[in-house]
Design an enzyme around this catalytic site. Structure first.
Site, short mmCIF file in Angstrom:
data_model
loop_
_atom_site.label_atom_id
_atom_site.label_comp_id
_atom_site.label_asym_id
_atom_site.label_seq_id
_atom_site.Cartn_x
_atom_site.Cartn_y
_atom_site.Cartn_z
N GLU A 1 -5.05 -8.81 0.40
CA GLU A 1 -5.91 -8.42 1.53
C GLU A 1 -7.21 -8.19 1.20
O GLU A 1 -7.55 -7.14 0.21
CB GLU A 1 -5.42 -6.98 2.29
CG GLU A 1 -3.88 -7.20 2.92
CD GLU A 1 -3.53 -5.84 3.50
OE1 GLU A 1 -4.34 -5.21 4.15
OE2 GLU A 1 -2.32 -5.73 3.50
N GLU B 1 0.77 -1.01 -0.03
CA GLU B 1 -0.10 0.02 0.00
C GLU B 1 0.90 1.13 0.01
O GLU B 1 0.51 2.29 0.75
CB GLU B 1 -0.87 -0.02 1.17
CG GLU B 1 -1.92 -1.16 1.02
CD GLU B 1 -3.06 -0.81 2.14
OE1 GLU B 1 -2.84 -0.24 2.92
OE2 GLU B 1 -4.15 -1.91 2.18
O1 AHR Z 1 -4.89 -5.51 7.61
C1 AHR Z 1 -4.76 -4.31 8.08
C2 AHR Z 1 -4.27 -3.21 7.30
O2 AHR Z 1 -5.00 -2.97 6.27
C3 AHR Z 1 -2.92 -3.53 6.68
O3 AHR Z 1 -1.70 -3.49 7.48
C4 AHR Z 1 -2.83 -2.78 5.61
O4 AHR Z 1 -2.02 -3.17 4.62
C5 AHR Z 1 -4.21 -2.31 5.12
O5 AHR Z 1 -4.72 -0.99 5.11
#
Ligand code: AHR
Length: 485
Positions: free
Chosen positions: A287, A172
């Protein structure tokens, strides 16, 4: 209300990559420490791994595990986490404002992957890390020669290379919450150069470029890195949008993600065409989950029925895009926005555990043609304007001749009679439904009531013509249908 699902068993339209049943473990709250790893606990083995947690993870058949972050990785220096535990330094974790003791590092992670049977997927620090540091990490894990980092691994008690195949080029980095946040151009150049060097270190690895769920960023990153990477990532966290009906808004969120995933697939095709790249570049949704309540650590979200329905819908959607999505990682595995929730003396399974389990257990490797006709609801979340109440997906296991039809009813109040019309196959036995539902949308599991929501088994009446599934409101079911030719 009625809906129709038409399934053509003979028309295989895709192969589902098992890596979409992946997960993610970050150094955050109690995911690693107190979740996966709890040395000294009577529930842990001699290496410190919680055996009750590992058992529930194994049942989920987690195929690939991403680590160590997340935001955490953008300030992480992997050398802090190898070698004798007593000499590992404590550091500030500036992503989550915690102290990292480094007791769980690369060797522990790779042992854990071995224990649960998952392929490791290491995300690199492209926030404060260097190209050298990234290449050294690959060498530590994968090289089998006389070089320094291969020797260091041997010195640390691991003679054989781990051969870690999947490596992420940062996390990110498009967001200003990220340590070492970058513009698209800055990131794309760094990712390109890092990718080159990593491939020269170990040509067998597969690399994931960091996408941003945004056309401008993703196009720039693909333009620069397409010749060097195998995947581009996308992250999706689902929550209701203010000003909309909370339940329907949450349930529409996977569809909004689906619209972007189609755009991203188009960007990939465009770059491959422009740069004449024959090799496949796939999407890694590395994610994803429902996450909208707990915004600060420890992020211990408690999930209810509606969240589980949202997860079931996205699992259908991921598999429908089997041609373009080859990795997906639920965020996260234990305690932190997670399906497994622990305390020192035990655990319970959150509602979202069950659609994950149903998806891996009651699903075939092949996607078959499935068309749904259903009423829907309008929402501003999707460009298409509406979302169907019934979301269906069909997969086939040719070895067992089982057809699996996953039917989600998103309607908050109405049951739907779903007529499942199966073409090109005869039903040859009892149809069973693996169902998750409840009569209260806000029902959650807890230590006091661990089985409030779970998967239940029901027999489906023998069909005269169509199979009729009476889908309760807010339900996710997989119909397991034995089929002959
Ligand atoms: O999963 C929690 C957070 O969400 C992670 O660290 C990040 O990559 C995302 O913003």
């Amino acid at each position: 209300m009625r809906a129709t699902v038409r399934v053509d068993v003979e028309r295989v339209v895709g192969t589902i990559d098992p890596k979409i049943y992946g997960n993610f473990a970050e150094h955050l709250g109690r995911c690693i420490y107190g979740g996966i790893y709890d040395p000294g606990s009577p529930l842990s083995d001699e290496r410190g791994f919680r055996t009750d947690v590992a058992e529930m993870v194994r049942r989920l058949r987690v195929s690939i595990l991403r680590w160590p972050g997340g935001n955490f990785v953008s300030g992480y220096h992997w050398l802090d986490g190898v070698g004798p535990r007593e000499s590992r330094p404590h550091r500030h974790d500036l992503a989550w404002h915690a102290i990292e003791t480094n007791q769980f590092g690369t060797d522990e992670f790779l042992e854990y992957c071995h224990l649960i049977g998952a392929a490791p997927y290491i995300c690199l620090n492209l926030g404060t890390g260097t190209i050298d540091e990234a290449a050294a990490w690959v060498a530590y894990c994968n090289c089998d020669d006389s070089t320094y980092y291969a020797q260091l691994r041997r010195k640390n008690g691991h003679p054989e290379p781990y051969r870690v195949m999947y490596w992420g080029l940062g996390n990110e980095l498009y967001g200003d919450w990220q340590i070492g946040h970058k513009t698209a151009e800055e990131y794309a150049r760094l990712a390109e150069e890092t990718a080159k060097v990593l491939r020269w270190t170990d040509p067998s690895i597969r690399l994931v470029a960091c996408g941003a769920q945004r056309v401008d960023w993703d196009w720039e990153v693909l333009r620069r890195t397409a010749r060097h990477v195998d995947f581009i990532s996308a992250h999706f966290y689902f929550g209701p949008q203010p000003g909309e009906d909370a339940t329907l808004s949450l349930l529409a969120a996977p569809y909004a993600a689906g619209e972007y995933l189609d755009i991203l697939a188009g960007l990939i095709s465009g770059i491959r065409r422009e740069q004449k790249i024959e090799r496949e570049i796939a999407i890694a949704v590395d994610e994803w989950n429902c996450w909208y309540r707990q915004r600060r650590p420890p992020l211990e979200e408690q999930y209810n029925l509606v969240d589980a329905i949202c997860v079931a819908t996205f699992l259908n959607l991921l598999r429908r895009r089997a041609g373009t999505i080859k990795i997906a990682n639920l965020a996260q595995l234990v305690n932190v926005i997670a399906p497994i929730f622990t305390r020192p003396d035990g655990l319970f399974l959150q509602t979202i555990y069950w659609p994950l389990l149903a998806a891996v257990r009651y699903s075939g490797p092949f996607l078959v043609r499935c068309d749904t006709e259903s009423d829907g609801f309008t929402t501003s979340r999707v460009v298409a304007g509406s979302v169907p109440y019934v979301d269906a997906l069909a997969t086939l296991d040719p070895d067992t001749r089982k057809l699996y039809v996953s039917v989600v009813n998103l309607h908050p109040r109405e049951g739907i009679d779903v007529a499942v019309r199966i073409h090109e196959a005869r039903i040859r036995g009892q149809i069973q439904a693996h169902v998750m539902t409840a009569d209260r949308p806000d029902l959650a599991n807890s230590f006091e009531n661990p089985d409030a929501i779970r998967l239940m088994l029901r027999n489906v009446p023998e069909p005269k013509d169509d199979v009729v599934w009476e889908a309760p409101p807010l339900s996710a079911a997989v119909l397991e249908v034995p089929v002959g030719r």
